[in-house]
Design a protein around this motif. Structure first.
Motif, short mmCIF file in Angstrom:
data_model
loop_
_atom_site.label_atom_id
_atom_site.label_comp_id
_atom_site.label_asym_id
_atom_site.label_seq_id
_atom_site.Cartn_x
_atom_site.Cartn_y
_atom_site.Cartn_z
N MET A 77 3.37 34.16 -4.91
CA MET A 77 3.06 35.56 -4.62
C MET A 77 1.71 35.97 -5.20
SD MET A 77 6.68 37.57 -4.79
CE MET A 77 5.93 39.06 -4.12
N ALA A 78 1.38 35.47 -6.40
CA ALA A 78 0.06 35.75 -6.96
C ALA A 78 -1.02 35.10 -6.10
CB ALA A 78 -0.01 35.25 -8.39
N ALA A 79 -0.76 33.88 -5.63
CA ALA A 79 -1.73 33.20 -4.77
C ALA A 79 -1.89 33.93 -3.44
CB ALA A 79 -1.30 31.76 -4.53
N HIS A 80 -0.81 34.45 -2.90
CA HIS A 80 -0.86 35.13 -1.61
C HIS A 80 -1.82 36.32 -1.63
CE1 HIS A 80 3.38 33.56 -0.37
NE2 HIS A 80 2.43 32.67 -0.19
N ASN A 81 -1.95 36.97 -2.77
CA ASN A 81 -2.87 38.11 -2.86
C ASN A 81 -4.33 37.69 -2.69
OD1 ASN A 81 -0.83 40.02 -3.24
ND2 ASN A 81 -0.77 39.65 -5.44
N HIS A 82 -4.60 36.40 -2.81
CA HIS A 82 -5.95 35.87 -2.59
C HIS A 82 -6.09 35.24 -1.21
CE1 HIS A 82 -5.35 36.08 -6.93
NE2 HIS A 82 -6.66 36.09 -7.09
N ILE A 83 -4.95 34.86 -0.59
CA ILE A 83 -4.96 34.09 0.65
C ILE A 83 -4.70 34.96 1.88
CG2 ILE A 83 -3.74 32.26 1.94
CD1 ILE A 83 -3.02 31.04 -0.81
N TYR A 84 -3.76 35.87 1.77
CA TYR A 84 -3.32 36.68 2.90
C TYR A 84 -3.78 38.13 2.76
CZ TYR A 84 -0.08 32.89 4.19
OH TYR A 84 0.47 31.69 4.55
N GLU A 85 -3.67 38.87 3.86
CA GLU A 85 -3.91 40.31 3.85
C GLU A 85 -2.77 41.01 4.57
OE1 GLU A 85 -8.35 41.46 4.44
OE2 GLU A 85 -7.97 39.76 5.79
N GLY A 86 -2.50 42.24 4.15
CA GLY A 86 -1.63 43.13 4.89
C GLY A 86 -2.48 44.08 5.70
N LEU A 87 -1.83 44.97 6.44
CA LEU A 87 -2.61 46.03 7.10
C LEU A 87 -3.29 46.87 6.03
CD1 LEU A 87 -0.12 47.14 9.89
CD2 LEU A 87 -2.25 45.85 10.18
N TRP A 88 -2.52 47.22 5.02
CA TRP A 88 -3.06 47.88 3.84
C TRP A 88 -2.62 47.07 2.63
CZ3 TRP A 88 -0.42 50.56 7.69
CH2 TRP A 88 -1.22 51.35 8.52
N ASP A 89 -3.51 46.86 1.71
CA ASP A 89 -3.17 46.16 0.48
C ASP A 89 -3.27 47.12 -0.69
OD1 ASP A 89 -2.43 43.65 1.41
OD2 ASP A 89 -4.49 42.95 1.52
N ALA A 90 -2.85 46.66 -1.88
CA ALA A 90 -2.83 47.50 -3.07
C ALA A 90 -3.72 46.89 -4.14
CB ALA A 90 -1.41 47.67 -3.59
N GLU A 91 -4.52 47.72 -4.78
CA GLU A 91 -5.36 47.26 -5.89
C GLU A 91 -4.45 46.70 -6.98
OE1 GLU A 91 -7.67 46.97 -9.38
OE2 GLU A 91 -6.03 48.42 -9.18
N ALA A 92 -4.88 45.61 -7.61
CA ALA A 92 -4.00 44.82 -8.47
C ALA A 92 -3.44 45.60 -9.66
CB ALA A 92 -4.73 43.58 -8.96
N VAL A 93 -4.26 46.43 -10.30
CA VAL A 93 -3.83 47.11 -11.53
C VAL A 93 -3.26 48.50 -11.23
CG1 VAL A 93 -4.59 48.01 -13.76
CG2 VAL A 93 -5.48 45.82 -12.92
N THR A 94 -3.98 49.31 -10.46
CA THR A 94 -3.55 50.69 -10.22
C THR A 94 -2.56 50.82 -9.07
OG1 THR A 94 -5.34 51.13 -8.63
CG2 THR A 94 -5.83 51.46 -10.99
N ARG A 95 -2.47 49.79 -8.24
CA ARG A 95 -1.63 49.79 -7.04
C ARG A 95 -2.12 50.81 -6.00
NH1 ARG A 95 3.10 46.82 -7.88
NH2 ARG A 95 2.69 45.46 -9.65
N THR A 96 -3.34 51.26 -6.12
CA THR A 96 -3.90 52.18 -5.14
C THR A 96 -4.10 51.45 -3.81
OG1 THR A 96 -5.07 53.37 -6.87
CG2 THR A 96 -5.84 53.71 -4.61
N PRO A 97 -3.55 51.99 -2.72
CA PRO A 97 -3.68 51.28 -1.44
C PRO A 97 -5.09 51.40 -0.86
CG PRO A 97 -2.48 53.34 -1.14
CD PRO A 97 -2.71 53.19 -2.62
N TYR A 98 -5.49 50.39 -0.10
CA TYR A 98 -6.77 50.42 0.60
C TYR A 98 -6.62 49.69 1.92
CZ TYR A 98 -7.28 45.61 -1.16
OH TYR A 98 -7.07 44.27 -1.44
N ALA A 99 -7.50 50.00 2.86
CA ALA A 99 -7.44 49.37 4.18
C ALA A 99 -7.86 47.92 4.06
CB ALA A 99 -8.34 50.11 5.15
N ALA A 100 -7.01 47.02 4.55
CA ALA A 100 -7.30 45.58 4.53
C ALA A 100 -7.52 45.13 5.97
CB ALA A 100 -6.19 44.82 3.83
N LEU A 101 -6.47 44.66 6.64
CA LEU A 101 -6.63 44.31 8.06
C LEU A 101 -6.67 45.55 8.95
CD1 LEU A 101 -4.47 41.10 8.46
CD2 LEU A 101 -6.94 41.32 8.74
N ALA A 102 -6.12 46.65 8.49
CA ALA A 102 -6.30 47.92 9.21
C ALA A 102 -7.74 48.38 9.01
CB ALA A 102 -5.32 48.97 8.69
#
Length: 541
Positions: A77-102
């Motif tokens: 799961m830690a590796a996936h955060n470097h390999i994959y993207e969601g439509l929106w992802d979350a910043e690692a520490v604050t969990r603030t969402p940001y546009a990734a594939l969206a």
């Protein structure tokens, strides 16, 4: 025999084997035999200059499932955060969402239908473009009731589906406005349909087959040894890593992990899962060591399918008989807090539960007497992780002090998993886990454990009871509440129910510690989940 649990639904033995649920994500400080991979990427082909490469020690194994929609593996799961993207992802520490594939954030978070345009030019690691078909395929796996994946529990109650509008646009339909929807979407990593659709579960779970659209791709992978990564040259998203390669070395043995951190040029620059006893010595050698409060927990689950553990007074009594502060002091060097809620105190939705389990052996005896229980004997199943072996001895001591004869059944993780999956009729078990890997909202943290698609309710059959149905109704009412205060009140009511029932409940929450060499690496922060996130890191020496 090939494991095809994904294609059989939720057979419990296959499910645990496939996901590695307890053995990886649920395991905290691993104390099994040391497994160490090569110390730099040069050993797996090619070399990288010091400033463009980062070496990492990870305190979890890399041989559980790498299926991004059906795993609880800490390493994967830690590796996936470097390999994959969601439509929106979350910043690692604050969990603030940001546009990734969206291409952008939702314009109306309260709507029940979103039309989402994909980021122009996004490509997978094999060079193929990311399309609406890939998004629909990925969400179809999550919502498929015939071949349930682990992440289904986080979406089934509120997401209707995701459909294709055109090659670069999808439409998301929700059953009701859901305040945590954007954060939840970071869980669904978009997988290339053309790679995975025709493959079986065995292919999906192998780390060497991971292919996403994120900034790094897998270069080499050896189970129980290492995974190495290199920059995805076709990545055009918001993240711009300042280095080009990294290697994550499996180091489940605590001493080996500390040794890699302190071995100079042949070691690693950063490691997760730092043992509490090593913090001061590492700081004394010039390393940065920082901890974060987290949902990392030691929990206690009772077998409510057998008497007298179907009586909540007995469960409450055994919980009160545990000297939690002593357990924390002797097992994890005091780096934790007794639970006062299902959630840890720094959780954004923390609520101090109406029912508390402060150490009170006299009240424990009174509750057992009230329940008509005498001469009770308990078998407690546990893993043999170094700190949990200490913790269960404290539990045994507390229970025997109130007249409950206690037998410890301490097993290696694989055997523990098998026993739970097979419905082993022990009386209680301890577990270690951290649902923050998936997200921080209360409903998600609860459903990680209180779900019939997960581990414990199929084991103890509490998911078939009227009491569970009442809790499930409370949870559904909470996430459907549109007024923030109403949502909070309903969530708090569910947290009070969980505490009062004491079926699956934390004994304590513990801090997670990360260590790194500040002379060699910058831009890293400790996480409240296992693993590391290096997307903002810089190699400085």
């Amino acid at each position: 025999m090939r494991d095809t649990s994904e294609h059989r639904g939720l057979d419990r033995r296959a499910f645990l084997k496939y996901t590695g649920l307890i053995g990886a994500a649920a395991t905290l400080t691993a104390g099994v035999a040391a497994c160490g991979g090569p110390k730099s990427s040069g050993s797996v082909g090619g070399s990288a200059s010091a400033l463009s490469h980062i070496d990492v020690a990870i305190g979890y194994n890399n041989n559980s499932s790498w299926d991004p929609l059906n795993t609880g593996s800490a390493f994967a799961m830690a590796a996936h955060n470097h390999i994959y993207e969601g439509l929106w992802d979350a910043e690692a520490v604050t969990r603030t969402p940001y546009a990734a594939l969206a291409s952008e954030m939702p314009s109306d978070p309260k709507a029940t239908e979103w039309t989402v345009k994909l980021r122009a030019g996004a490509t997978f690691h094999d060079g193929k473009p990311v399309t609406a078909d890939d998004v629909v395929y990925s969400f179809g796996r999550v919502l498929d009731t015939g071949k349930k994946v682990l992440t289904n529990a986080f979406f089934a109650s509120w997401l209707n589906g995701v459909t294709k509008v055109d090659d670069t646009t999808v439409k998301i339909s929700m059953k009701f406005p859901f305040a945590s929807a954007v954060q939840r979407f970071s869980i669904v990593k978009v997988m290339p349909k053309h790679v995975f659709e025709s493959q079986d579960a065995d292919f999906l779970k192998q780390g060497k087959n991971a292919i996403g659209s994120g900034p790094f791709k897998v270069k080499a992978h050896q189970d129980t040894s290492f995974t190495s990564f290199e920059k995805h040259e076709g990545y055009n998203g918001a993240l711009k890593p300042a280095f080009t390669s990294m290697q994550w070395n499996v180091s489940v043995d605590a001493a080996a992990r500390v040794g890699l951190l302190t071995s100079g040029t042949s070691g690693v620059q950063i490691s997760d899962n730092i043992p509490q006893d090593n913090i001061d010595s590492l700081k004394g050698k010039g390393l940065s060591v920082e901890g974060v409060d987290s949902m990392n927990l030691l929990g206690l689950v009772f077998n409510t399918n057998k008497a007298p553990f179907n009586d909540k007074r007995v469960r409450q009594a055994l919980r009160m008989a545990i000297d939690t502060q002593k357990l924390i002091d002797v097992a994890i060097a005091g780096k934790g807090t007794p639970s006062t809620s299902f959630l840890h105190t720094k959780s954004p939705e923390y609520h101090k539960a109406a029912t508390q389990y402060s150490y009170n052996p006299e009240k424990a005896k009174a509750l057992l007497a009230e329940a008509g229980v005498a001469n009770l004997a308990v078998t407690l199943l546990s893993t043999n992780i170094s700190w949990t072996k200490v913790a269960v001895n404290t539990i045994k001591e507390g229970w025997e002090a109130v007249g409950v004869a206690t037998t410890l059944d301490v097993q290696e993780t694989a055997a523990f998993n098998s026993k739970v999956a097979a419905g082993e009729p022990v009386d209680a078990l301890t577990f270690a886990g951290n649902p923050n890997q998936f997200g921080a909202d209360a409903d998600l943290n609860i459903r990680w454990f209180y779900s019939n698609s997960n581990t414990f309710l199929p084991w103890n059959k509490w998911g078939e009871t009227a009491e569970f149905k009442a809790l499930d109704a409370q949870l559904n009412a909470a996430i459907q509440a549109t007024d923030p205060e109403d949502h909070k009140a309903k969530t708090n009511a569910a947290l009070d129910t969980i505490a009062d029932e004491a079926v699956i409940y934390p004994v304590m929450h513990m801090q997670l510690f990360t260590a790194w060499d500040p002379k060699k690496i910058d831009g890293v922060k400790p996480l409240d989940i296992p693993g590391v996130n290096l997307l903002k890191a810089t190699r400085t020496a």
